[in-house]
Design a protein around this motif. Structure first.
Motif, PDB file in Angstrom:
ATOM      1  N   SER A  90       1.013  -1.218  -0.044  1.00 45.83           N
ATOM      2  CA  SER A  90      -0.101  -0.047  -0.274  1.00 45.83           C
ATOM      3  C   SER A  90       0.895   1.240   0.028  1.00 45.83           C
ATOM      4  N   HIS A  91       1.962   1.257   0.760  1.00 46.71           N
ATOM      5  CA  HIS A  91       2.916   2.345   0.775  1.00 46.71           C
ATOM      6  C   HIS A  91       3.461   2.655  -0.640  1.00 46.71           C
ATOM      7  N   HIS A  92       3.841   1.764  -1.222  1.00 43.58           N
ATOM      8  CA  HIS A  92       4.613   1.535  -2.556  1.00 43.58           C
ATOM      9  C   HIS A  92       3.580   1.998  -3.335  1.00 43.58           C
ATOM     10  N   LEU A  93       2.276   1.661  -3.626  1.00 45.10           N
ATOM     11  CA  LEU A  93       1.330   2.000  -4.582  1.00 45.10           C
ATOM     12  C   LEU A  93       0.818   3.533  -4.321  1.00 45.10           C
ATOM     13  N   ARG A  94       0.906   3.831  -3.163  1.00 47.93           N
ATOM     14  CA  ARG A  94       0.730   5.294  -2.731  1.00 47.93           C
ATOM     15  C   ARG A  94       1.568   6.196  -3.461  1.00 47.93           C
ATOM     16  N   LEU A  95       2.872   5.640  -3.312  1.00 43.52           N
ATOM     17  CA  LEU A  95       4.084   6.789  -4.114  1.00 43.52           C
ATOM     18  C   LEU A  95       3.875   6.568  -5.559  1.00 43.52           C
ATOM     19  N   LEU A  96       3.727   5.250  -6.223  1.00 39.59           N
ATOM     20  CA  LEU A  96       3.743   5.219  -7.381  1.00 39.59           C
ATOM     21  C   LEU A  96       2.378   5.842  -8.040  1.00 39.59           C
ATOM     22  N   ARG A  97       1.445   5.842  -7.258  1.00 40.59           N
ATOM     23  CA  ARG A  97       0.148   6.591  -7.796  1.00 40.59           C
ATOM     24  C   ARG A  97       0.311   8.174  -7.807  1.00 40.59           C
ATOM     25  N   GLY A  98       1.079   8.529  -6.986  1.00 43.96           N
ATOM     26  CA  GLY A  98       1.395  10.090  -6.722  1.00 43.96           C
ATOM     27  C   GLY A  98       2.241  10.338  -7.660  1.00 43.96           C
ATOM     28  N   ALA A  99       3.140   9.465  -8.422  1.00 38.53           N
ATOM     29  CA  ALA A  99       3.824   9.908  -9.520  1.00 38.53           C
ATOM     30  C   ALA A  99       3.238   9.673 -10.947  1.00 38.53           C
ATOM     31  N   ARG A 100       1.782   9.105 -10.751  1.00 35.90           N
ATOM     32  CA  ARG A 100       1.372   8.794 -11.974  1.00 35.90           C
ATOM     33  C   ARG A 100       1.836   7.813 -12.785  1.00 35.90           C
ATOM     34  N   LEU A 101       2.550   6.835 -11.880  1.00 39.52           N
ATOM     35  CA  LEU A 101       2.942   5.524 -12.592  1.00 39.52           C
ATOM     36  C   LEU A 101       2.129   4.374 -12.681  1.00 39.52           C
ATOM     37  N   VAL A 102       0.819   4.487 -11.857  1.00 39.70           N
ATOM     38  CA  VAL A 102       0.025   3.298 -11.666  1.00 39.70           C
ATOM     39  C   VAL A 102      -1.331   4.293 -11.365  1.00 39.70           C
ATOM     40  N   LYS A 103      -2.361   3.589 -11.924  1.00 38.91           N
ATOM     41  CA  LYS A 103      -3.836   3.976 -11.738  1.00 38.91           C
ATOM     42  C   LYS A 103      -4.377   3.133 -10.858  1.00 38.91           C
ATOM     43  N   TRP A 104      -5.712   3.451 -10.012  1.00 44.66           N
ATOM     44  CA  TRP A 104      -6.501   2.587  -9.333  1.00 44.66           C
ATOM     45  C   TRP A 104      -7.870   2.746  -9.886  1.00 44.66           C
ATOM     46  N   GLN A 105      -8.616   1.572  -9.402  1.00 43.17           N
ATOM     47  CA  GLN A 105     -10.214   1.588  -9.594  1.00 43.17           C
ATOM     48  C   GLN A 105     -10.904   0.666  -8.454  1.00 43.17           C
ATOM     49  N   ARG A 106     -11.706   1.333  -8.053  1.00 46.74           N
ATOM     50  CA  ARG A 106     -12.224   0.793  -6.748  1.00 46.74           C
ATOM     51  C   ARG A 106     -13.532  -0.161  -7.459  1.00 46.74           C
ATOM     52  N   GLN A 107     -13.684  -1.567  -7.112  1.00 45.71           N
ATOM     53  CA  GLN A 107     -14.644  -2.518  -7.341  1.00 45.71           C
ATOM     54  C   GLN A 107     -15.266  -2.992  -5.837  1.00 45.71           C
ATOM     55  N   SER A 108     -16.142  -2.643  -5.649  1.00 47.38           N
ATOM     56  CA  SER A 108     -16.821  -2.983  -4.450  1.00 47.38           C
ATOM     57  C   SER A 108     -16.131  -2.387  -3.132  1.00 47.38           C
ATOM     58  N   ARG A 109     -15.600  -3.450  -2.451  1.00 46.38           N
ATOM     59  CA  ARG A 109     -14.603  -3.162  -1.259  1.00 46.38           C
ATOM     60  C   ARG A 109     -12.963  -3.267  -1.746  1.00 46.38           C
ATOM     61  N   GLN A 110     -12.799  -3.694  -3.007  1.00 45.91           N
ATOM     62  CA  GLN A 110     -11.255  -3.785  -3.324  1.00 45.91           C
ATOM     63  C   GLN A 110     -10.772  -2.787  -4.113  1.00 45.91           C
ATOM     64  N   VAL A 111      -9.580  -2.429  -4.133  1.00 49.10           N
ATOM     65  CA  VAL A 111      -8.924  -1.602  -5.278  1.00 49.10           C
ATOM     66  C   VAL A 111      -8.055  -2.381  -5.853  1.00 49.10           C
ATOM     67  N   PHE A 112      -8.218  -1.934  -7.213  1.00 44.25           N
ATOM     68  CA  PHE A 112      -7.188  -2.607  -8.062  1.00 44.25           C
ATOM     69  C   PHE A 112      -6.303  -1.570  -8.953  1.00 44.25           C
ATOM     70  N   TYR A 113      -5.081  -1.917  -8.996  1.00 49.86           N
ATOM     71  CA  TYR A 113      -3.914  -1.195  -9.310  1.00 49.86           C
ATOM     72  C   TYR A 113      -3.377  -1.693 -10.755  1.00 49.86           C
ATOM     73  N   GLU A 114      -3.106  -1.067 -11.755  1.00 51.43           N
ATOM     74  CA  GLU A 114      -2.338  -1.296 -13.005  1.00 51.43           C
ATOM     75  C   GLU A 114      -1.577   0.059 -13.593  1.00 51.43           C
ATOM     76  N   ILE A 115      -0.511  -0.615 -14.153  1.00 51.67           N
ATOM     77  CA  ILE A 115       0.318   0.585 -14.822  1.00 51.67           C
ATOM     78  C   ILE A 115      -0.616   1.594 -15.677  1.00 51.67           C
ATOM     79  N   ASP A 116       0.000   2.981 -15.399  1.00 56.08           N
ATOM     80  CA  ASP A 116      -1.120   3.999 -15.844  1.00 56.08           C
ATOM     81  C   ASP A 116      -1.165   4.324 -17.149  1.00 56.08           C
ATOM     82  N   ASP A 117      -0.156   3.987 -18.185  1.00 57.88           N
ATOM     83  CA  ASP A 117      -0.433   4.037 -19.576  1.00 57.88           C
ATOM     84  C   ASP A 117       0.756   3.423 -20.339  1.00 57.88           C
ATOM     85  N   SER A 118       0.580   3.470 -21.830  1.00 68.41           N
ATOM     86  CA  SER A 118       1.691   2.844 -22.621  1.00 68.41           C
ATOM     87  C   SER A 118       3.053   3.497 -22.404  1.00 68.41           C
TER      88      SER A 118
END
Length: 142
Positions: free
Chosen positions: A94-122
């Motif tokens: 979670s800590h690493h994902l927060r940093l990666l999200r802040g740098a726009r390297l990953v994006k997230w999507q909430r589905q119900s109670r879970q959050v899914f992450y993937e690389i932000d773009d090509s």
């Protein structure tokens, strides 16, 4: 970096993307050879852009963050899947994902109670795949 550089884009990467050649990766992601892109002028970067670029590469210097990026390259993964598969604690992920999200390297999507992450773009996936291909080329004379 400009916000337009990091806009979300659809891509079609397969799970075996890390074993692809650079040419295959460029063709499948629709990326062009950066040397052929006249719109990018690295020598004309502002001081702020250089600082942001250096910070981005600093974030990529952590092996756990690179493992997370490589794991999410083929599509969205839950925090639980990332932690279990990579054998990292959920709080560390979670800590690493927060940093990666802040740098726009990953994006997230909430589905119900879970959050899914993937690389932000090509741009991010292409850079990562290019570097993987580079180190897998092995030692050779230049």
């Amino acid at each position: 970096m400009q916000a337009a550089v990091w806009k979300n884009r659809q891509r079609n990467l397969r799970p075996d993307a890390c074993t692809r050649t650079k040419a295959q990766t460029l063709q499948e992601t629709g990326l062009q050879n950066p040397k052929a892109n006249p719109g990018i002028k690295p020598h004309a970067l502002s001081s702020d852009d250089l600082t942001l670029l250096a910070e981005t590469f600093r974030l990529l210097g952590d092996p756990s963050r690179l493992k997370i990026l490589a794991f999410t390259i083929d599509g969205p993964k839950s925090v639980t899947d990332i932690a279990e598969t990579l054998e990292l604690s959920q709080s560390l992920v979670s800590h690493h994902l927060r940093l990666l999200r802040g740098a726009r390297l990953v994006k997230w999507q909430r589905q119900s109670r879970q959050v899914f992450y993937e690389i932000d773009d090509s741009h991010v996936s292409g850079m990562l795949l290019d570097m993987i291909a580079h180190i897998q080329e092995g030692d050779h004379d230049h």
